[in-house]
Motif scaffolding. Structure first.
Motif, PDB file in Angstrom:
ATOM      1  N   ALA A  96      38.421  60.076  22.591  1.00 55.18           N
ATOM      2  CA  ALA A  96      37.830  61.413  22.673  1.00 55.18           C
ATOM      3  C   ALA A  96      37.003  61.746  21.437  1.00 55.18           C
ATOM      4  O   ALA A  96      36.166  62.642  21.483  1.00 55.18           O
ATOM      5  N   ASP A  97      37.219  61.015  20.347  1.00 55.64           N
ATOM      6  CA  ASP A  97      36.493  61.298  19.105  1.00 55.64           C
ATOM      7  C   ASP A  97      35.306  60.364  18.892  1.00 55.64           C
ATOM      8  O   ASP A  97      34.739  60.311  17.815  1.00 55.64           O
ATOM      9  N   ARG A  98      34.884  59.631  19.950  1.00 60.15           N
ATOM     10  CA  ARG A  98      33.795  58.652  19.792  1.00 60.15           C
ATOM     11  C   ARG A  98      32.584  59.055  20.614  1.00 60.15           C
ATOM     12  O   ARG A  98      32.683  59.436  21.772  1.00 60.15           O
ATOM     13  N   ILE A  99      31.406  58.935  20.000  1.00 62.26           N
ATOM     14  CA  ILE A  99      30.141  59.122  20.705  1.00 62.26           C
ATOM     15  C   ILE A  99      29.546  57.737  20.920  1.00 62.26           C
ATOM     16  O   ILE A  99      29.508  56.923  20.011  1.00 62.26           O
ATOM     17  N   ASN A 100      29.155  57.441  22.150  1.00 63.56           N
ATOM     18  CA  ASN A 100      28.562  56.160  22.526  1.00 63.56           C
ATOM     19  C   ASN A 100      27.068  56.352  22.721  1.00 63.56           C
ATOM     20  O   ASN A 100      26.638  57.333  23.346  1.00 63.56           O
ATOM     21  N   VAL A 101      26.294  55.418  22.207  1.00 59.42           N
ATOM     22  CA  VAL A 101      24.840  55.483  22.315  1.00 59.42           C
ATOM     23  C   VAL A 101      24.354  54.191  22.958  1.00 59.42           C
ATOM     24  O   VAL A 101      24.397  53.125  22.343  1.00 59.42           O
ATOM     25  N   ASP A 102      23.920  54.277  24.220  1.00 58.99           N
ATOM     26  CA  ASP A 102      23.369  53.113  24.913  1.00 58.99           C
ATOM     27  C   ASP A 102      21.914  52.941  24.489  1.00 58.99           C
ATOM     28  O   ASP A 102      21.137  53.909  24.487  1.00 58.99           O
ATOM     29  N   VAL A 103      21.565  51.695  24.139  1.00 59.40           N
ATOM     30  CA  VAL A 103      20.223  51.372  23.646  1.00 59.40           C
ATOM     31  C   VAL A 103      19.631  50.277  24.525  1.00 59.40           C
ATOM     32  O   VAL A 103      20.323  49.318  24.872  1.00 59.40           O
ATOM     33  N   ASP A 104      18.346  50.399  24.882  1.00 54.29           N
ATOM     34  CA  ASP A 104      17.710  49.376  25.717  1.00 54.29           C
ATOM     35  C   ASP A 104      17.108  48.262  24.857  1.00 54.29           C
ATOM     36  O   ASP A 104      17.227  48.277  23.618  1.00 54.29           O
ATOM     37  N   ALA A 105      16.451  47.308  25.495  1.00 59.86           N
ATOM     38  CA  ALA A 105      15.882  46.152  24.797  1.00 59.86           C
ATOM     39  C   ALA A 105      14.772  46.542  23.824  1.00 59.86           C
ATOM     40  O   ALA A 105      14.456  45.788  22.904  1.00 59.86           O
ATOM     41  N   ASP A 106      14.184  47.714  24.000  1.00 59.99           N
ATOM     42  CA  ASP A 106      13.142  48.199  23.092  1.00 59.99           C
ATOM     43  C   ASP A 106      13.702  49.086  21.986  1.00 59.99           C
ATOM     44  O   ASP A 106      12.942  49.748  21.278  1.00 59.99           O
ATOM     45  N   ASN A 107      15.039  49.116  21.858  1.00 61.02           N
ATOM     46  CA  ASN A 107      15.730  49.916  20.852  1.00 61.02           C
ATOM     47  C   ASN A 107      15.548  51.420  21.078  1.00 61.02           C
ATOM     48  O   ASN A 107      15.536  52.212  20.151  1.00 61.02           O
ATOM     49  N   ARG A 108      15.396  51.799  22.337  1.00 65.45           N
ATOM     50  CA  ARG A 108      15.305  53.211  22.728  1.00 65.45           C
ATOM     51  C   ARG A 108      16.649  53.662  23.289  1.00 65.45           C
ATOM     52  O   ARG A 108      17.310  52.919  24.017  1.00 65.45           O
ATOM     53  N   ILE A 109      17.039  54.869  22.980  1.00 61.82           N
ATOM     54  CA  ILE A 109      18.294  55.423  23.464  1.00 61.82           C
ATOM     55  C   ILE A 109      18.133  55.809  24.927  1.00 61.82           C
ATOM     56  O   ILE A 109      17.215  56.553  25.281  1.00 61.82           O
ATOM     57  N   ALA A 145      24.326  47.814  22.936  1.00 62.43           N
ATOM     58  CA  ALA A 145      23.106  47.089  23.280  1.00 62.43           C
ATOM     59  C   ALA A 145      23.148  46.646  24.742  1.00 62.43           C
ATOM     60  O   ALA A 145      24.225  46.560  25.338  1.00 62.43           O
ATOM     61  N   PRO A 146      21.995  46.317  25.328  1.00 65.60           N
ATOM     62  CA  PRO A 146      21.974  45.842  26.713  1.00 65.60           C
ATOM     63  C   PRO A 146      22.830  44.585  26.856  1.00 65.60           C
ATOM     64  O   PRO A 146      22.730  43.664  26.061  1.00 65.60           O
ATOM     65  N   GLY A 147      23.692  44.582  27.853  1.00 63.98           N
ATOM     66  CA  GLY A 147      24.530  43.420  28.111  1.00 63.98           C
ATOM     67  C   GLY A 147      25.700  43.244  27.161  1.00 63.98           C
ATOM     68  O   GLY A 147      26.475  42.298  27.306  1.00 63.98           O
ATOM     69  N   GLN A 148      25.845  44.137  26.206  1.00 66.13           N
ATOM     70  CA  GLN A 148      26.948  44.018  25.253  1.00 66.13           C
ATOM     71  C   GLN A 148      28.272  44.330  25.941  1.00 66.13           C
ATOM     72  O   GLN A 148      28.387  45.317  26.656  1.00 66.13           O
ATOM     73  N   ALA A 149      29.250  43.483  25.727  1.00 67.66           N
ATOM     74  CA  ALA A 149      30.581  43.738  26.278  1.00 67.66           C
ATOM     75  C   ALA A 149      31.249  44.832  25.451  1.00 67.66           C
ATOM     76  O   ALA A 149      31.191  44.804  24.220  1.00 67.66           O
ATOM     77  N   VAL A 150      31.821  45.807  26.135  1.00 70.61           N
ATOM     78  CA  VAL A 150      32.533  46.884  25.440  1.00 70.61           C
ATOM     79  C   VAL A 150      33.892  47.080  26.074  1.00 70.61           C
ATOM     80  O   VAL A 150      34.071  46.875  27.279  1.00 70.61           O
ATOM     81  N   ARG A 151      34.834  47.447  25.245  1.00 71.27           N
ATOM     82  CA  ARG A 151      36.167  47.760  25.755  1.00 71.27           C
ATOM     83  C   ARG A 151      36.093  49.074  26.516  1.00 71.27           C
ATOM     84  O   ARG A 151      35.330  49.960  26.175  1.00 71.27           O
ATOM     85  N   HIS A 152      36.905  49.195  27.511  1.00 69.61           N
ATOM     86  CA  HIS A 152      36.919  50.415  28.316  1.00 69.61           C
ATOM     87  C   HIS A 152      38.018  51.369  27.871  1.00 69.61           C
ATOM     88  O   HIS A 152      38.534  52.153  28.674  1.00 69.61           O
ATOM     89  N   ASP A 153      38.350  51.292  26.601  1.00 64.97           N
ATOM     90  CA  ASP A 153      39.314  52.240  26.053  1.00 64.97           C
ATOM     91  C   ASP A 153      38.612  53.575  25.835  1.00 64.97           C
ATOM     92  O   ASP A 153      37.455  53.617  25.449  1.00 64.97           O
ATOM     93  N   HIS A 154      39.283  54.643  26.129  1.00 62.69           N
ATOM     94  CA  HIS A 154      38.694  55.970  25.964  1.00 62.69           C
ATOM     95  C   HIS A 154      39.120  56.556  24.623  1.00 62.69           C
ATOM     96  O   HIS A 154      40.297  56.569  24.296  1.00 62.69           O
TER      97      HIS A 154
END
Length: 97
Positions: free
Chosen positions: A78-91, A67-76
């Motif tokens: 290789a088996d993870r897909i990340n989906v950034d979402v805006d305030a309108d819940n759009r990818i 989510a916008p402004g969400q803190a995330v770990r910077h661990d990598h």
């Protein structure tokens, strides 16, 4: 109101995490995450249907909605897909790691 809708949508997305090694054991074990086949989803609403399809089509072992402004770990991972979402819940962005 918007925050509760976004929270509910992200909670639905996070429920897409499979049990260890499921549903695509080969992809999860190999660390395979393919972002190219799921770029069609940028601009789409981050509904459970869309995020589930992203998860399956990317062959990732894990899906992490961000989510916008969400803190995330910077661990990598290789088996993870990340989906950034805006305030309108759009990818806005889809990336492996």
């Amino acid at each position: 109101m918007l925050a509760s809708v976004l929270t509910a949508a992200l909670a639905a997305c996070s429920s897409l995490q499979p049990p260890a090694g499921e549903p695509d054991r080969r992809a999860a074990q190999s660390g395979e995450c393919r972002v190219e086949p799921v770029q069609w989803a940028v601009g789409e609403e981050a509904s459970p249907t869309i995020t589930g399809r992203i998860w399956r089509e990317s062959h990732a072992g894990l899906l992490r909605p961000i989510a916008p402004g969400q803190a995330v770990r910077h661990d990598h991972r290789a088996d993870r897909i990340n989906v950034d979402v805006d305030a309108d819940n759009r990818i806005t962005r889809i990336w492996c790691g």
